[in-house]
Design a protein around this motif. Structure first.
Motif, PDB file in Angstrom:
ATOM      1  N   THR A  70       1.067  -1.304   0.203  1.00 51.71           N
ATOM      2  CA  THR A  70      -0.080  -0.043  -0.117  1.00 51.71           C
ATOM      3  C   THR A  70       1.146   1.271  -0.431  1.00 51.71           C
ATOM      4  N   ASN A  71       2.232   0.987  -0.548  1.00 50.14           N
ATOM      5  CA  ASN A  71       3.073   2.183  -0.491  1.00 50.14           C
ATOM      6  C   ASN A  71       3.913   2.697  -1.703  1.00 50.14           C
ATOM      7  N   GLN A  72       3.407   4.003  -2.186  1.00 48.24           N
ATOM      8  CA  GLN A  72       4.539   4.367  -3.330  1.00 48.24           C
ATOM      9  C   GLN A  72       5.235   5.295  -2.724  1.00 48.24           C
TER      10      GLN A  72
ATOM     11  N   SER B 264       0.978   6.259   0.784  1.00 46.38           N
ATOM     12  CA  SER B 264       0.443   5.362   1.331  1.00 46.38           C
ATOM     13  C   SER B 264      -1.354   5.228   1.892  1.00 46.38           C
TER      14      SER B 264
ATOM     15  N   THR C 109       5.933  10.608  -1.223  1.00 46.27           N
ATOM     16  CA  THR C 109       4.844   9.098  -0.570  1.00 46.27           C
ATOM     17  C   THR C 109       3.487   8.856  -0.627  1.00 46.27           C
TER      18      THR C 109
END
Length: 320
Positions: free
Chosen positions: A185-187, A218, A216
């Motif tokens: 669930t993170n980029q 999330s 970021t």
């Protein structure tokens, strides 16, 4: 005088041959007697009596048909298709429509950007600033090239400074961006941009601004079926509009969170002053965003505190 006749079948045997039952009657063992006179009936009467005895029909065992694996699969499939009944009401599966999130950047550029096929168009107006010259607004448009997930995405933008004097002035921006991390669930996205790398018109010369930014993205509630609550952090540095006074470089940062599937709020430092804003998507299935921002609430810039209202529309023109 009545004579009651009787007969006896002495040797009646039942034989079971080849699973068929046959009833055999030994005609030679039959004798018919008169119960009262003890006399044997004539042979003609015996023959008549034999004709009255109906033979027992042969009982045949029912035959069972069993399917074995030796059948032709093509024939079986054909039978299955012939047995199918077409429904009276045909239900066409409907895929859920795509929904669009609100914006989460209010004080700083984002490390994410437009890719191949993406395009956007927006208009905005500013109020109550020290440079307020009456009701006016600006228009922005842009498109993307490349792929930020595979290599690099390029975002190009154009800004028309005045709707009243449409086409009399404008500036051009460019940004190169790439997603460097995407897991769960993170980029994380990084970008390097150049605001006002070219300009024209009769307005004052806009400062050219190089910058770099990291963003970021999330999900605070990834298992929530209604609002997964995305949150975004951005931080970077640049010159031009991102610096105060005579400084060569300024630092900017911002945070935004989606408090509702259609509403995002956030704040941040633009490098010059404090910004706060809210973004709303009126129709979830329509990529139309309305954003209200209070810029430079600390009144550090020459223009002072400004309230701006913008409407943007983004889409992808590639076939799906």
């Amino acid at each position: 005088m009545s004579i009651n006749s009787a007969f006896a079948a002495d040797d009646i045997t039942t034989e079971n041959q080849n699973n068929n039952s046959e009833l055999s009657i030994d005609k030679t063992a039959k004798a018919t007697y008169a119960t009262d006179s003890k006399q044997v009936l004539p042979s003609t009467e015996l023959e008549k009596l034999e004709k009255t005895v109906a033979p027992v029909p042969e009982q045949k065992q029912p035959q069972l048909t069993a399917q074995t694996g030796d059948g032709n699969p093509a024939d079986l499939n054909k039978i299955r298709q012939e047995l199918l009944i077409e429904p009276l009401i045909k239900i066409k599966p409907v895929s859920p429509k795509q929904t669009y999130p609100p914006g989460l950047s209010f004080a700083a550029p984002s490390g994410f950007g437009a890719n191949m096929g993406d395009a956007f168009l927006g208009t905005s107006a500013a109020f109550f600033g020290a440079r307020d010259t009456g009701l006016d607004g600006s228009i922005s448009a842009g498109f993307g090239l490349g792929d930020s997930q595979k290599l690099i995405g390029l975002e190009f933008g154009f800004n028309n400074g005045s709707i009243k004097n449409f086409g009399a002035n404008g500036t051009f921006d460019i940004k190169a961006h790439r997603i460097v991390y995407a897991k769960g669930t993170n980029q994380i996205g990084v970008a390097a941009g150049w605001k006002t790398f070219a300009q024209y018109g009769n307005e004052g010369i806009r400062p050219s601004s190089l910058y770099g930014v990291v963003t970021t993205y999330s999900l605070l509630k990834p298992n929530d079926p209604v609002n997964k609550m995305p949150i975004s952090f951005s931080a970077g540095a640049g010159g031009g509009d991102f610096r105060q006074g005579n400084a060569s470089t300024g630092v900017f940062a911002g945070v935004g969170v989606q408090v509702h599937p259609q509403v995002g709020v956030g704040l941040g430092w633009s490098g010059v002053g404090l910004n706060i804003g809210a973004s709303i998507v009126p129709i979830p299935t329509l990529p139309l965003t309305i954003t209200a921002t209070g810029s430079d609430l600390t009144d550090n810039s020459a223009g002072g505190t400004v309230l701006s209202l913008s409407v943007g529309y983004g889409f992808n023109f590639l076939p799906k």
